[in-house]
Design a protein around this motif. Structure first.
Motif, PDB file in Angstrom:
ATOM      1  N   THR A 100       0.846  -1.204   0.000  1.00 30.88           N
ATOM      2  CA  THR A 100       0.000   0.000   0.000  1.00 30.88           C
ATOM      3  C   THR A 100       0.882   1.255   0.000  1.00 30.88           C
ATOM      4  O   THR A 100       0.632   2.200  -0.772  1.00 30.88           O
ATOM      5  N   ASN A 101       1.904   1.239   0.850  1.00 32.83           N
ATOM      6  CA  ASN A 101       2.816   2.395   0.917  1.00 32.83           C
ATOM      7  C   ASN A 101       3.509   2.628  -0.426  1.00 32.83           C
ATOM      8  O   ASN A 101       3.668   3.771  -0.879  1.00 32.83           O
ATOM      9  N   GLU A 116      -4.042   5.040   2.661  1.00 31.54           N
ATOM     10  CA  GLU A 116      -2.794   4.450   3.163  1.00 31.54           C
ATOM     11  C   GLU A 116      -2.881   4.252   4.684  1.00 31.54           C
ATOM     12  O   GLU A 116      -2.367   3.277   5.238  1.00 31.54           O
TER      13      GLU A 116
END
Lengths: 217, 395
Positions: A162-163, A195
Motif C-alpha cells: 500500500t505504501n 494508506e
C-alpha cells in the motif's frame, strides 16, 4: 452460575466477537465497491454502499461495547482481557477510518484523474487486504496461535505494498504541471487516508504479536 | 474437660483451612475465575469427605511416630504445632503444618521418654524431600500434555476460559478431598488415642466410628478456617515464586493434589500391592511443599529467569526450622502442662500396647484381652497360669 450457563454465556460472547470481526471484513468489501463506483462515476451506487457502511460501523461499535462490558461484568478471560479489549478497540478504529474515508469522498467529491484511477483503486484494494489479514490474525489469536504469525506477515506485506502504491501515486500526481497545487494536495489527502487504513491495521498487528506471546501457556 | 482439650486441634484445623485452602483455590479466586463462595463451599465439602472417608491411612503412620495417648498430651502437642504455624505465619515465614505436627510429636516422645519409631520418621522425612520432587514431575508432565493438547485442539479463547473455570472447580474439589484425606492426621491424629467420641450405630447397617467423628469435627474446623480467613490469604498471597495464570494454576493444583492423594489413598496402596509394585507410604505430606514443587516444575520448563530463587531458599530454610521449633515448643509446653497444671501428658498404662491398635476403627480386643474381659481376673492370676501374653500390659 450453573455450568451449562457458563458455557452458553461464553459461546454467546464468542459469537458476538466473530460478528464484530465479520463487520470489519464486510466494511472493507463495501469500501472497495464504493471506491470502484466513485471512480467509475456511478454515484448512486456509491452513496448506497456508503450508507450501508455507515450502518455497519454503528452496528460494530455497539457490538464492541457489548462484548467489552460482558467481558468485564462477567470477569471473563481475566489475564487476557486487557489485550482483547485493546485489540477490539483498535480494530474498530480501522473500520472507522474505512467508513470516514469513504464518507470524505461523498462530502469533498475529489476530482479524480482517469489515468490514475486504476492506481487509486489498487491502493484501496491493498489497504483493505491489510485490514482483512488483520481480521484473520485476530481470529487466529482466539483459536489458533500458530497461525497468528503468518497472518501478521501478510498484513505487513499488504501495508508495504500500500505504501509503495501510495508513493507512486503521489509522485505521479506532483510531477504533473497541468494541475493546480490545491488539486494535487486534495488528491494526495485521499491517497494518504487510504494508506492510513493499512498503517492502522499494522499497528493492531504489532499489539497482536505481543498479546499472542502472552497467550502461550 | 476432655472436650476442652480438643480446642488446640480445632485451632490447628482452623489454621490449616485458612492457609491451605489458598494453595488450592488461591489463583482461581485471586484472578476471579472462581467466586470465593463457590470455592469455599467446594473446599469445605470435599475436605470433610476426604477426612472422613480416607483420613485413616496417614493417621496410622503418624501414630507410629508417636502415639500421644493422654488427652492433655494431645492438647499440648497440637497447641505447640498451632503456635509454631501461627507464629511463623505472622513473621511472614513460610510454614508447613505437617512439619510442625511431626516436630511437636517428636517433642512429646522426647519429653515422655517414648521411643521414636525411626523407620516411620525416615518415611515421613523422606516424603518431605520426595513429595515436592514428585509434584514437580507431575506438573511438568501435565504442563507438556496441556501445551500439546491446546495446540492441537484449537479451542476458542473463551471456550478455553470456560473449561479452565470448570477445571479449576473440579481440581479444587479433588485438591480439597486430598487435603482432607492427607492432612486430617495433622489436625486430629494426635487425639485418636485419646478420643472422647464413641462409636454411633444406626441399626445393623450403619456405624460411625469415634475416629471418624473426630475427623469430621476436625474437617468442620478446617471449613471454618476456609470461610473465615482463607479469602484474605487467597487475595493477598501473591505469586511469590512464579506468576501463575489460571491455566497454570489448574496444572499446579492438579499435580499437588495427585501427590497428596497418592500419599493418602489406601485404595491405591492395595492396588499397587496387588500387582506387586512398591507402594507409597501413607504419610501426611505438606501441601505447601507439594505445591511449591509443582510451581517450580512448571517454572523450570517455562523459563528459569522468572523464578524467584531467593524466595525458594527462604521457603526451604523454613522447612528445616519448622519441625525443630515445634519440637522445642512442644517439649517446653509439655513440661509446664505436666508440672505446673498437673495434667497427665502420658498414659503409662496404655503406652506399651498402643502401637498395636487399629487407627481406623475402634480397636479390636485381642484374644487375651477377650479372655481377661470375660474371666475378670487380675494380671497376676494369668501369670500364675504361666501364659505368655502378647500384650505388654500384663507382662
Amino acid at each position: 452460575m450453573k455450568m451449562t450457563q457458563l458455557f452458553s454465556h461464553h459461546k454467546q460472547i464468542e459469537g458476538e466477537i466473530d460478528e464484530f470481526l465479520d463487520s470489519i471484513i464486510e466494511g472493507g468489501l463495501l469500501f472497495k465497491k464504493g471506491v470502484r463506483f466513485y471512480l467509475d462515476g456511478r454515484m448512486e451506487e456509491f452513496e448506497a454502499r456508503l450508507e450501508e457502511l455507515r450502518r455497519l460501523e454503528k452496528q460494530a461499535d455497539s457490538l464492541r461495547r457489548n462484548v467489552e462490558s460482558k467481558l468485564y461484568l462477567r470477569t471473563l478471560i481475566p489475564e487476557f482481557r486487557g489485550d482483547v479489549l485493546g485489540l477490539l478497540e483498535h480494530s474498530d478504529a480501522v473500520l472507522n477510518i474505512i467508513a470516514d474515508t469513504l464518507l470524505e469522498f461523498s462530502i469533498e467529491i475529489p476530482e479524480t484523474l482517469s489515468d490514475l484511477n486504476e492506481l487509486h483503486y489498487d491502493l484501496a484494494h491493498n489497504a483493505i487486504d491489510a485490514s482483512e489479514n488483520m481480521v484473520k490474525a485476530i481470529r487466529a489469536y482466539f483459536r489458533d496461535l500458530s497461525a497468528v504469525r503468518d497472518n501478521i506477515k501478510q498484513v505487513q506485506f499488504s501495508r508495504e505494498e500500500t505504501n509503495r502504491i501510495a508513493e507512486k501515486y503521489k509522485r505521479d500526481l506532483f510531477q504533473r504541471s497541468n494541475l493546480r497545487l490545491s488539486h494535487k494536495v486534495h488528491l494526495r489527502y485521499f491517497a494518504h487516508n487510504i494508506e492510513h487504513i493499512a498503517d492502522e491495521a499494522e499497528d493492531v498487528c504489532d499489539r497482536l504479536a505481543i498479546a499472542a506471546i502472552k497467550r502461550y501457556i | 474437660m476432655e472436650w476442652f482439650f480438643l480446642i488446640s486441634g480445632l485451632f490447628l484445623g482452623w489454621s490449616l483451612g485458612a492457609n491451605d485452602a489458598a494453595n488450592i483455590f488461591g489463583t482461581a479466586v485471586g484472578t476471579r475465575m472462581v467466586q470465593f463462595k463457590t470455592a469455599a463451599l467446594v473446599a469445605t465439602i470435599f475436605v470433610a469427605l476426604g477426612a472422613v472417608i480416607s483420613g485413616a491411612g496417614t493417621t496410622e503412620t503418624l501414630g507410629q511416630l508417636g502415639a500421644v495417648n493422654a488427652i492433655a498430651g494431645s492438647f499440648t502437642v497440637a497447641l505447640a504445632a498451632a503456635v509454631t504455624v501461627t507464629g511463623m505465619t505472622r513473621m511472614k515465614l513460610p510454614v508447613s503444618t505437617s512439619q510442625a505436627v511431626v516436630g511437636a510429636i517428636i517433642g512429646w516422645n522426647l519429653f515422655t521418654g517414648s521411643q521414636t519409631d525411626y523407620g516411620a520418621l525416615a518415611e515421613i522425612v523422606g516424603t518431605w524431600i520426595f513429595s515436592p520432587i514428585l509434584a514437580g514431575i507431575f506438573a511438568i508432565v501435565l504442563y507438556l500434555l496441556a501445551r500439546k493438547y491446546i495446540g492441537f485442539a484449537r479451542i476458542h479463547m473463551l471456550q478455553m476460559d470456560a473449561w479452565t473455570r470448570f477445571g479449576l472447580i473440579v481440581t479444587g474439589a479433588f485438591g480439597a478431598y486430598s487435603l482432607g484425606a492427607n492432612n486430617i492426621a495433622n489436625v486430629m491424629g494426635m487425639f485418636v488415642y485419646a478420643s472422647p467420641f464413641s462409636e454411633i450405630t444406626f441399626g445393623d447397617f450403619f456405624s460411625f466410628s469415634g475416629t471418624r467423628q473426630l475427623f469430621l469435627l476436625g474437617a468442620a474446623a478446617i471449613g471454618l478456617g476456609i470461610y473465615t480467613y482463607s479469602y484474605k490469604v487467597m487475595t493477598t498471597v501473591g505469586n511469590d515464586i512464579f506468576k501463575l495464570t489460571p491455566l497454570l494454576a489448574l496444572i499446579v493444583v492438579l499435580a499437588k493434589s495427585l501427590v497428596l492423594f497418592l500419599f493418602a489413598s489406601q485404595g491405591i496402596e492395595r492396588l499397587l500391592l496387588s500387582v506387586g509394585l512398591p507402594t507409597f507410604p501413607l504419610v501426611p505430606v505438606s501441601s505447601s511443599q507439594a505445591i511449591i514443587g509443582a510451581i517450580l516444575g512448571v517454572a523450570l520448563i517455562k523459563g528459569r529467569e522468572a523464578v524467584n530463587f531467593k524466595m525458594v531458599g527462604k521457603i526451604a530454610s523454613g522447612w528445616l526450622t519448622t519441625p525443630i521449633i515445634a519440637a522445642i515448643l512442644s517439649f517446653i509446653a509439655l513440661f509446664f502442662v505436666q508440672n505446673v497444671f498437673e495434667q497427665e501428658v502420658l498414659n503409662k498404662q496404655e503406652s506399651g500396647s498402643l502401637t498395636e491398635y487399629s487407627m481406623v476403627e475402634e480397636p479390636e480386643l485381642s484374644l487375651m484381652d477377650q479372655i481377661k474381659s470375660s474371666v475378670g481376673q487380675s494380671d497376676a492370676w494369668y501369670m500364675s497360669l504361666d501364659i505368655t501374653p502378647c500384650s505388654s500390659e500384663i507382662k
